[in-house]
Scaffold this motif. Sequence first.
Motif, PDB file in Angstrom:
ATOM      1  N   LYS A  27      24.071 -23.065 110.630  1.00 16.47           N
ATOM      2  CA  LYS A  27      22.765 -23.745 110.665  1.00 16.47           C
ATOM      3  C   LYS A  27      21.834 -23.230 109.574  1.00 16.47           C
ATOM      4  O   LYS A  27      21.044 -23.975 109.030  1.00 16.47           O
ATOM      5  CB  LYS A  27      22.107 -23.628 112.039  1.00 16.47           C
ATOM      6  N   GLU A  30      22.957 -24.844 106.351  1.00 14.88           N
ATOM      7  CA  GLU A  30      22.596 -26.262 106.323  1.00 14.88           C
ATOM      8  C   GLU A  30      21.148 -26.503 105.891  1.00 14.88           C
ATOM      9  O   GLU A  30      20.832 -27.548 105.330  1.00 14.88           O
ATOM     10  CB  GLU A  30      22.834 -26.895 107.694  1.00 14.88           C
ATOM     11  N   VAL A  31      20.250 -25.545 106.160  1.00 16.52           N
ATOM     12  CA  VAL A  31      18.852 -25.719 105.753  1.00 16.52           C
ATOM     13  C   VAL A  31      18.584 -25.129 104.369  1.00 16.52           C
ATOM     14  O   VAL A  31      17.446 -25.092 103.914  1.00 16.52           O
ATOM     15  CB  VAL A  31      17.854 -25.127 106.779  1.00 16.52           C
TER      16      VAL A  31
END
Length: 76
Positions: A27, A30-31
């Motif tokens: 996560k 992903e950012v």
Amino acid sequence: MKHTIAQLKRGERGIIEQFSTEDIPVKFQEVGCLPGNEVQLFQFSPFNDLVYLIINDSHFAIRKETAALIEIRRME
């Protein structure tokens, strides 16, 4: 000398250089927590166990022990 996100002071910036993809949750990748991207340490949590970061206009928190695994090049 190698530096990590955990060593930044409030407001300091750096360029992410490397980390083990096994140690960093997907996560965060992903950012934009990826090599070559700029990171800024925004602030610390009240008990200093989390660091709040800004990467690619995204604000998020990461545990300080995880931040210590992400190597950066400090910006002057």
